[in-house]
Design an enzyme around this catalytic site. Structure first.
Site, PDB file in Angstrom:
ATOM      1  N   SER A   1      35.844   8.169  17.494  1.00  0.00           N
ATOM      2  CA  SER A   1      34.945   7.754  18.580  1.00  0.00           C
ATOM      3  C   SER A   1      35.144   6.262  18.820  1.00  0.00           C
ATOM      4  O   SER A   1      35.802   5.571  18.041  1.00  0.00           O
ATOM      5  CB  SER A   1      33.492   8.080  18.225  1.00  0.00           C
ATOM      6  OG  SER A   1      33.135   7.470  17.016  1.00  0.00           O
ATOM      7  N   CYS A   2      34.537   5.783  19.885  1.00  0.00           N
ATOM      8  CA  CYS A   2      34.643   4.401  20.317  1.00  0.00           C
ATOM      9  C   CYS A   2      34.338   3.432  19.152  1.00  0.00           C
ATOM     10  O   CYS A   2      33.370   3.658  18.441  1.00  0.00           O
ATOM     11  CB  CYS A   2      33.624   4.184  21.434  1.00  0.00           C
ATOM     12  SG  CYS A   2      33.599   2.552  22.113  1.00  0.00           S
ATOM     13  N   PRO A   3      35.120   2.406  18.868  1.00  0.00           N
ATOM     14  CA  PRO A   3      36.218   1.876  19.675  1.00  0.00           C
ATOM     15  C   PRO A   3      37.607   2.293  19.193  1.00  0.00           C
ATOM     16  O   PRO A   3      38.596   1.806  19.713  1.00  0.00           O
ATOM     17  CB  PRO A   3      36.058   0.372  19.458  1.00  0.00           C
ATOM     18  CG  PRO A   3      35.645   0.259  18.027  1.00  0.00           C
ATOM     19  CD  PRO A   3      34.789   1.479  17.761  1.00  0.00           C
TER      20      PRO A   3
ATOM     21  N   ASP B   1      37.068  12.042  22.229  1.00  0.00           N
ATOM     22  CA  ASP B   1      35.899  11.238  22.622  1.00  0.00           C
ATOM     23  C   ASP B   1      35.776  11.230  24.150  1.00  0.00           C
ATOM     24  O   ASP B   1      36.678  10.722  24.831  1.00  0.00           O
ATOM     25  CB  ASP B   1      36.068   9.806  22.091  1.00  0.00           C
ATOM     26  CG  ASP B   1      34.884   8.923  22.473  1.00  0.00           C
ATOM     27  OD1 ASP B   1      33.840   9.476  22.867  1.00  0.00           O
ATOM     28  OD2 ASP B   1      35.000   7.681  22.369  1.00  0.00           O
TER      29      ASP B   1
END
Lengths: 78, 404
Positions: free
Chosen positions: A15-17, A42
């Site tokens: 997931s981010c980042p 994501d």
């Protein structure tokens, strides 16, 4: 259209980042015109990646959704 | 003829407007800023760490440790319910857009999620607020401590980003490995997600209606919390993105979005405070001092710094964690778990011995209008937002401070 893929980056489950960090790093290692295939899960990447391509000058040549909630992008280095 | 029948009608197009694509962050942030003003008008502004702490207290109450038997039950806690329905709202948004799935990351990411969440809990307890209470609401509340908290956030974010880049370079395997995705909504077989979204949405309205007789404020907190979750999910509103991305890829969209929300908030909050709107039985001074915490400057600086490290490692601030929980991102479940478990422990055992040893002069309520008047305080916050805007746009163009 079929593209010749020079490198594949697997970001499934991240997931981010992390997907964008890994993508930016991987693109640094490519030569001009080479194509990177990125696969990930994501949903944020669907909006982050085109925006980043627009800003960085790299070209998003293909994007799509595979079975099982997996997104696939082909990015050509500028 | 058959092709024509496949075209979505007016309502179908409206549905697509909301759920086919992500919204621009600034659109989401403006709506969130507006909802924040509504929360303040009916009671008090948006906050996230207090609600998560309430969940934690109830977990320990259930287990029967730490003497928390007097903790407010979550169904009676305004902020506990606001946070709960924020998760539910995000779940609804993800289902409507068929973006929900259980996404289980590699082990290393789960560990980072838990550590990041724990640090956020510690930072929020020390700083008396998180990126929402002490920043997204704190700045519009014209709190001097919020400015210090924001500086701490910046420093913490930059240091943690350096760590992430170092980790990616030296230990790439830490964020690689087996990952799993379950119950994704890809293709036509994912239509169950839309049906389930309607069911959860209707249940939310029923629960809100049940509160409307005796607790009207709670009824509205439930609806607004749900909307906040849905909007955050659709616009990918995340404050860590606003702080981190200029130093990572150089992008300014997340920052500009948050600024738009702050700008709306500054206008709304200042008007509420200036005119004493929604004052009820509260003294005028108490209404003015809403969301101005006794953390200027030491607690705000340390709290913001620790929170900045935590949210960057976790990959989501307090609200970013909550809406990603609703979307099925299991890394952020680990982050939420860390936040839930460590928050009451920080509040009971870690933070009090430290702050009790500090002189009171290091931590007081700094209300900017007391020093600058309303025009001066209002102008100061606007100038800070303007400087931030100029910086991120300049950096986006030049890449001067971005890593890639």
């Amino acid at each position: 259209m079929e593209y010749k893929i020079d490198q594949t980056l697997d970001c499934k489950g991240l997931s981010c980042p992390m997907p964008m960090m890994k993508l930016a790093k991987a693109m640094k290692g490519l030569k001009s015109e080479e194509i990177l295939e990125m696969i990930g899960t994501d949903p944020g990447t669907k909006s982050d990646l085109p925006r980043w391509c627009e800003k960085s000058g790299n070209k998003l040549v293909e994007e799509g959704e595979l079975e099982g909630g997996i997104f696939r992008f082909l990015i050509q280095k500028k | 003829m058959s092709e024509k029948s496949k075209e979505p009608g007016v309502l179908g197009n409206l549905f697509k407007t909301f759920f086919a694509k992500h919204w621009p962050v600034w659109v989401g942030a403006i709506v969130l800023g507006t909802l924040n003003i509504l929360l303040f008008a009916i009671k008090s502004p948006w906050g996230a760490s207090g609600g998560i702490n309430n969940w934690g207290e109830n977990v320990f109450k259930l287990v029967g440790i730490f003497g928390l038997e007097n903790a407010t039950p979550t169904n009676a806690s305004l902020y506990g319910m606001l946070c709960l329905f924020l998760v539910i709202g995000s779940f609804i948004g993800a289902l409507f857009s068929k973006e929900f799935a259980f996404r289980i990351p590699p082990k290393g990411e789960l560990i980072k999620g838990f550590i990041g969440g724990s640090l956020m809990a510690l930072g929020a307890t020390f700083g008396i607020g998180c990126t929402i209470g002490a920043f997204f609401s704190g700045m519009p509340a014209l709190s001097g401590g919020a400015i210090i908290f924001t500086i701490g956030l910046f420093i913490g974010t930059i240091i943690a980003l350096k760590y992430l880049m170092w980790e990616m370079e030296k230990f790439p395997k830490f964020s690689s490995g087996k990952s799993y995705v379950f119950l994704s909504g890809t293709g036509k077989s994912g239509s169950w997600q839309i049906y389930l979204a309607w069911i959860v949405l209707i249940i939310t309205f029923i629960i809100s209606y049940q509160y409307s007789g005796n607790n009207k404020i709670m009824a509205w907190f439930i609806i607004i919390g749900m909307l906040m979750g849905l909007i955050s999910q659709r616009s990918r509103f995340c404050i860590v993105k606003a702080f981190r991305d200029p130093f990572m890829t150089g992008e300014a969209d997340g920052s500009v979005g948050v600024m738009a929300g702050l700008l709306i908030g500054v206008f709304g909050f200042t008007i509420i405070k200036y005119f004493g709107i929604g004052i009820g039985d509260v003294a005028a001074r108490a209404r003015e001092m809403t969301w101005v915490f006794p953390h200027f400057f030491f607690r705000a600086a340390i709290g913001g710094f620790v929170f900045g490290i935590g949210m960057t490692i976790a990959g989501g601030c307090a609200v970013g964690t909550l809406w990603r929980v609703g979307e099925g991102q299991v890394k952020l479940w680990a982050s939420a778990l860390g936040f839930i478990l460590i928050s009451p422990i920080s509040k009971l055992y870690i933070v009090p011995p430290i702050v009790n040893s500090l002189p009171q002069s290091l931590d007081f309520k700094n209300y900017l209008p007391d020093y600058l008047g309303y025009p001066g305080a209002f102008a100061l916050v606007l100038i800070i937002i303007l400087i931030w805007y100029v910086f991120v746009k300049w950096n986006e163009k030049t890449g001067r401070f971005s890593a890639f």
